[in-house]
Write a protein that holds these residues in place. Sequence first.
Motif, PDB file in Angstrom:
ATOM      1  N   TYR A 244       0.856  -0.987   0.162  1.00  0.00           N
ATOM      2  CA  TYR A 244      -0.104   0.105  -0.123  1.00  0.00           C
ATOM      3  C   TYR A 244       0.671   1.395  -0.021  1.00  0.00           C
ATOM      4  O   TYR A 244       0.555   2.170  -0.701  1.00  0.00           O
ATOM      5  CB  TYR A 244      -0.990   0.159   1.378  1.00  0.00           C
ATOM      6  CG  TYR A 244      -1.718   1.205   1.226  1.00  0.00           C
ATOM      7  CD1 TYR A 244      -2.979   1.088   0.509  1.00  0.00           C
ATOM      8  CD2 TYR A 244      -1.712   2.265   2.344  1.00  0.00           C
ATOM      9  CE1 TYR A 244      -3.995   2.100   0.515  1.00  0.00           C
ATOM     10  CE2 TYR A 244      -2.627   3.278   2.077  1.00  0.00           C
ATOM     11  CZ  TYR A 244      -3.718   3.557   1.478  1.00  0.00           C
ATOM     12  OH  TYR A 244      -4.723   4.278   1.375  1.00  0.00           O
ATOM     13  N   ARG A 245       2.058   1.184   0.773  1.00  0.00           N
ATOM     14  CA  ARG A 245       2.883   2.477   0.807  1.00  0.00           C
ATOM     15  C   ARG A 245       3.412   2.662  -0.599  1.00  0.00           C
ATOM     16  O   ARG A 245       3.624   3.655  -0.880  1.00  0.00           O
ATOM     17  CB  ARG A 245       3.989   2.128   2.016  1.00  0.00           C
ATOM     18  CG  ARG A 245       5.034   3.368   2.018  1.00  0.00           C
ATOM     19  CD  ARG A 245       6.289   2.714   2.475  1.00  0.00           C
ATOM     20  NE  ARG A 245       6.802   1.723   1.799  1.00  0.00           N
ATOM     21  CZ  ARG A 245       7.990   0.943   2.270  1.00  0.00           C
ATOM     22  NH1 ARG A 245       8.237   1.252   3.490  1.00  0.00           N
ATOM     23  NH2 ARG A 245       8.192  -0.037   1.525  1.00  0.00           N
ATOM     24  N   ASP A 246       3.829   1.475  -1.035  1.00  0.00           N
ATOM     25  CA  ASP A 246       4.552   1.809  -2.355  1.00  0.00           C
ATOM     26  C   ASP A 246       3.545   2.248  -3.576  1.00  0.00           C
ATOM     27  O   ASP A 246       3.929   2.657  -4.360  1.00  0.00           O
ATOM     28  CB  ASP A 246       5.307   0.180  -2.834  1.00  0.00           C
ATOM     29  CG  ASP A 246       6.293  -0.113  -2.046  1.00  0.00           C
ATOM     30  OD1 ASP A 246       6.733   0.614  -1.448  1.00  0.00           O
ATOM     31  OD2 ASP A 246       6.599  -1.249  -2.228  1.00  0.00           O
ATOM     32  N   ARG A 247       2.179   1.869  -3.275  1.00  0.00           N
ATOM     33  CA  ARG A 247       1.306   2.250  -4.438  1.00  0.00           C
ATOM     34  C   ARG A 247       0.978   3.750  -4.207  1.00  0.00           C
ATOM     35  O   ARG A 247       0.666   4.513  -5.147  1.00  0.00           O
ATOM     36  CB  ARG A 247       0.338   1.531  -4.204  1.00  0.00           C
ATOM     37  CG  ARG A 247       0.251   0.163  -4.991  1.00  0.00           C
ATOM     38  CD  ARG A 247      -0.938  -1.025  -4.879  1.00  0.00           C
ATOM     39  NE  ARG A 247      -0.725  -2.199  -5.319  1.00  0.00           N
ATOM     40  CZ  ARG A 247      -1.110  -2.575  -6.702  1.00  0.00           C
ATOM     41  NH1 ARG A 247      -1.506  -1.426  -7.648  1.00  0.00           N
ATOM     42  NH2 ARG A 247      -0.600  -3.871  -7.046  1.00  0.00           N
ATOM     43  N   THR A 248       0.868   4.135  -2.816  1.00  0.00           N
ATOM     44  CA  THR A 248       0.242   5.398  -2.618  1.00  0.00           C
ATOM     45  C   THR A 248       0.946   6.326  -1.899  1.00  0.00           C
ATOM     46  O   THR A 248       0.736   7.572  -1.835  1.00  0.00           O
ATOM     47  CB  THR A 248      -1.098   5.244  -1.515  1.00  0.00           C
ATOM     48  OG1 THR A 248      -0.341   4.685  -0.134  1.00  0.00           O
ATOM     49  CG2 THR A 248      -2.211   4.093  -2.006  1.00  0.00           C
ATOM     50  N   GLY A 249       2.264   6.152  -1.450  1.00  0.00           N
ATOM     51  CA  GLY A 249       3.283   6.941  -0.565  1.00  0.00           C
ATOM     52  C   GLY A 249       2.784   7.102   0.667  1.00  0.00           C
ATOM     53  O   GLY A 249       3.326   7.673   1.502  1.00  0.00           O
ATOM     54  N   PHE A 250       1.447   6.279   1.249  1.00  0.00           N
ATOM     55  CA  PHE A 250       1.214   6.571   2.550  1.00  0.00           C
ATOM     56  C   PHE A 250       1.522   5.368   3.569  1.00  0.00           C
ATOM     57  O   PHE A 250       1.325   4.084   3.246  1.00  0.00           O
ATOM     58  CB  PHE A 250      -0.224   6.910   2.801  1.00  0.00           C
ATOM     59  CG  PHE A 250      -0.778   8.361   2.264  1.00  0.00           C
ATOM     60  CD1 PHE A 250      -0.776   9.535   3.021  1.00  0.00           C
ATOM     61  CD2 PHE A 250      -1.079   8.575   0.880  1.00  0.00           C
ATOM     62  CE1 PHE A 250      -1.046  10.617   2.588  1.00  0.00           C
ATOM     63  CE2 PHE A 250      -1.561   9.723   0.323  1.00  0.00           C
ATOM     64  CZ  PHE A 250      -1.428  10.564   1.317  1.00  0.00           C
ATOM     65  N   ALA A 251       1.946   5.909   4.783  1.00  0.00           N
ATOM     66  CA  ALA A 251       2.434   4.676   5.785  1.00  0.00           C
ATOM     67  C   ALA A 251       1.136   4.486   6.694  1.00  0.00           C
ATOM     68  O   ALA A 251       0.579   5.198   7.208  1.00  0.00           O
ATOM     69  CB  ALA A 251       3.525   5.325   6.522  1.00  0.00           C
ATOM     70  N   VAL A 252       1.144   3.303   6.899  1.00  0.00           N
ATOM     71  CA  VAL A 252      -0.168   2.770   7.555  1.00  0.00           C
ATOM     72  C   VAL A 252       0.470   2.161   8.808  1.00  0.00           C
ATOM     73  O   VAL A 252       1.410   1.139   8.684  1.00  0.00           O
ATOM     74  CB  VAL A 252      -1.121   1.926   6.954  1.00  0.00           C
ATOM     75  CG1 VAL A 252      -2.036   1.168   7.827  1.00  0.00           C
ATOM     76  CG2 VAL A 252      -1.731   2.672   5.658  1.00  0.00           C
ATOM     77  N   GLY A 253       0.078   2.315   9.953  1.00  0.00           N
ATOM     78  CA  GLY A 253       0.729   1.519  11.207  1.00  0.00           C
ATOM     79  C   GLY A 253       0.099  -0.014  11.449  1.00  0.00           C
ATOM     80  O   GLY A 253      -0.928  -0.443  10.848  1.00  0.00           O
TER      81      GLY A 253
END
Length: 319
Positions: A244-253
């Motif tokens: 998800y981070r690689d696709r969107t740039g957002f880090a999820v905990g």
Amino acid sequence: MKDHDARRRNPGTALHPEWFEGIAVNTPAAERRAASLPARRSLKREWQAAWLLNAVRCIDLTTLSGDDTSDRVARLCAKARQPIAPEHLQALGVSGLTTGAVCVYPTMVAAAKQALTGTNVPVASVATGFPAGLMPLDLRLAEIRYALDQGADEIDIVISRALVLRGEWSALYDEICAMREACGGALMKSILATGELKTLTNVARASHVAMQAGSDFIKTSTGKEPVNATLPVSLVMLRAIRDYRDRTGFAVGFKPAGGLRTAKDALNWQVLMTEELGRDWLAPDLFRIGASSLLADIERQISHHVTGRYAAGHRLAAG
């Protein structure tokens, strides 16, 4: 929470089934990889103590019992404020250590807020019909709003497992989006109840949907399932976070919960975080451990490191 505010919050995306519908987790491979992780880093002496203290600051110190009272919650909050004996922290050159949060039922939020007055320790509340989530959606959303009205800083929601088991991804996405909207500015952790999702493939797909719906964290378990957090389940969820981070740039905990009871568990999960996501995920804005008894064993290990002997159980203040 200041750590959380320092990074960009996951805004979610439109539902993208193509991101996860092709996933098929190789369960034996995941289990082998997870089993190999504890041997990858040998943490001894001061290094082990440092990693254990880091685990403490990532703990959501939790009480979710039917006989919870305001007094029990106040004791838990006192422990959250001072989780390790001051003399041991002084010997290690550490000050200001608290747990990551205190986690309680909605009706206990006000008591926790009062007990934590003057600290930066957030109060997390479970909601949405915890632990089963088998309530009408409007009532689950009302419970979120009630917890927020009581002062909750974070909300741990539960998903409808049946939607995962039937592959109803759009319905699951809409449900979590509604919960995220109800949470407003409060951090939202989505509990997947992985022990009831049957397969690691379902875990991976549910993780993606929860993140696309705007979850700030994805969490393994309620702690009430027959099987709670395991390393293979956690591995699958962390790889979904990485994708998800690689696709969107957002880090999820990520928050493992249920089953982490020993200092060794705290070390193993931190090694997993480091190996799969890197050191950025070893801070409380991206990593929490849902636990009640874990802290006591960490205390024993810290006492042994500082004094050379294990403290008697009666000398460790109960939460």
